[in-house]
Scaffold this motif. Structure first.
Motif, PDB file in Angstrom:
ATOM      1  N   UNK A 236       0.776  -1.202   0.176  1.00  0.00           N
ATOM      2  CA  UNK A 236      -0.520  -0.041  -0.268  1.00  0.00           C
ATOM      3  C   UNK A 236       1.025   1.264   0.004  1.00  0.00           C
ATOM      4  N   UNK A 237       2.460   1.122   0.664  1.00  0.00           N
ATOM      5  CA  UNK A 237       2.426   2.738   0.743  1.00  0.00           C
ATOM      6  C   UNK A 237       3.752   2.660  -0.305  1.00  0.00           C
ATOM      7  N   UNK A 238       4.523   2.110  -1.278  1.00  0.00           N
ATOM      8  CA  UNK A 238       4.439   1.690  -2.511  1.00  0.00           C
ATOM      9  C   UNK A 238       3.221   1.799  -3.297  1.00  0.00           C
ATOM     10  N   UNK A 239       2.485   2.053  -3.215  1.00  0.00           N
ATOM     11  CA  UNK A 239       1.584   2.122  -4.418  1.00  0.00           C
ATOM     12  C   UNK A 239       1.193   3.606  -4.197  1.00  0.00           C
ATOM     13  N   UNK A 240       1.404   4.041  -3.376  1.00  0.00           N
ATOM     14  CA  UNK A 240       1.019   5.469  -2.894  1.00  0.00           C
ATOM     15  C   UNK A 240       2.280   6.506  -3.094  1.00  0.00           C
ATOM     16  N   UNK A 241       3.411   5.752  -2.562  1.00  0.00           N
ATOM     17  CA  UNK A 241       4.485   6.884  -2.963  1.00  0.00           C
ATOM     18  C   UNK A 241       4.537   6.997  -5.081  1.00  0.00           C
ATOM     19  N   UNK A 242       4.082   5.877  -5.538  1.00  0.00           N
ATOM     20  CA  UNK A 242       4.535   5.583  -6.782  1.00  0.00           C
ATOM     21  C   UNK A 242       3.480   6.767  -7.352  1.00  0.00           C
ATOM     22  N   UNK A 243       2.043   6.442  -6.704  1.00  0.00           N
ATOM     23  CA  UNK A 243       1.223   6.944  -7.361  1.00  0.00           C
ATOM     24  C   UNK A 243       1.383   8.540  -7.241  1.00  0.00           C
TER      25      UNK A 243
END
Length: 212
Positions: free
Chosen positions: A201-208
Motif C-alpha cells: 500500500x505504501x509503495x503504491x501510494x508513493x508511486x502514485x
C-alpha cells in the motif's frame, strides 16, 4: 621394416607442458572472474538436476510452513516442556521460551529458508525480517515474544470457550508441540501478510504521488 606403417601422433601427444599450463591458467582465471554478468544462462530444469534432497517435490510455501512449524514445535518440546519442571514462575518460563524461539528463528529457521531458496531472496517473503543483520537477532526475539503472547491469548480463549461449552466441567487444553507449532506459525504468517500488504500500500501510494 620399411613397409611398417608409421605410428600416428595424436594431438594430445603434441601438446607440451606449456600448453597444459596455459590451459589450466585460463580455467582458473575464468573461475575467479566468474560472476552473474559473464556466466552462461542455465535453465531451472538443468539446475534442478544437481540439487540434492528427497525426490518428493513440495511447493515453496509448503516447505516454508513445515520448516516454521517444525522448529516452533521443537522449541516448545525442549524448552517449554523440558524446563517447566525447573522454572515454576510462568512469566519467567514464557520469557525464556520467547528468547529461545527468537534465537532459533534467527539462527536456524531463517537460514534454512535461505538455503532452500531456488533463487537469492526467493524465500524472503516467508520471513518477518529477511535481511541478515546483527540487529535482526534482537528483532526476532522481540517478534517471537509478540507471537508468543498471541498464542497464549489463543489458548486462553480456547480454554474459556471449551469450559463454557462443557458447563465448566471440561478439561483444560494443554500446550503441545504440534498444536503450538501450528498456531505459532499461523500467527507468524498472519503478521507477515499484514506487513507485506501495508508495504505494498505504501509503495503504491508513493508511486502514485510521483506520477502526479
Amino acid at each position: 621394416m620399411a613397409d611398417r606403417k608409421k605410428r600416428r601422433v595424436t594431438p594430445e601427444e603434441n601438446r607440451t607442458t606449456a600448453d597444459y599450463y596455459k590451459l589450466h591458467t585460463q580455467a582458473v582465471s575464468d573461475l575467479v572472474n566468474a560472476d552473474e554478468s559473464n556466466s552462461p544462462v542455465v535453465s531451472r530444469e538443468e539446475l534442478d538436476k544437481y540439487r540434492s534432497g528427497p525426490k518428493l517435490r513440495l511447493s515453496d510455501w509448503v516447505k516454508a510452513i513445515l520448516i516454521k512449524m517444525w522448529f516452533a514445535g521443537s522449541v516448545c518440546f525442549f524448552i517449554f516442556w523440558g524446563l517447566s519442571a525447573y522454572i515454576t514462575a510462568r512469566l519467567d518460563l514464557l520469557f525464556v521460551f520467547a528468547v529461545a524461539l527468537g534465537v532459533v528463528t534467527d539462527i536456524l529457521t531463517n537460514n534454512i529458508l535461505r538455503y532452500y531458496a531456488k533463487t537469492i531472496g526467493g524465500n524472503d517473503r516467508w520471513m518477518m525480517f529477511p535481511q541478515k543483520r546483527y540487529i535482526t537477532f534482537i528483532f526476532n526475539i522481540i517478534y517471537a515474544g509478540v507471537l508468543l503472547m498471541c498464542v497464549d491469548m489463543f489458548y486462553t480463549l480456547l480454554n474459556l470457550t471449551l469450559s463454557a461449552a462443557s458447563g465448566g466441567s471440561g478439561h483444560m487444553l494443554g500446550v503441545g508441540p504440534i498444536l503450538f507449532g501450528i498456531v505459532y506459525t499461523a500467527f507468524d504468517l498472519l503478521f507477515i501478510t499484514i506487513k507485506r500488504t501495508l508495504g505494498q500500500i505504501v509503495r503504491d501510494a508513493m508511486k502514485n504521488a510521483k506520477g502526479q
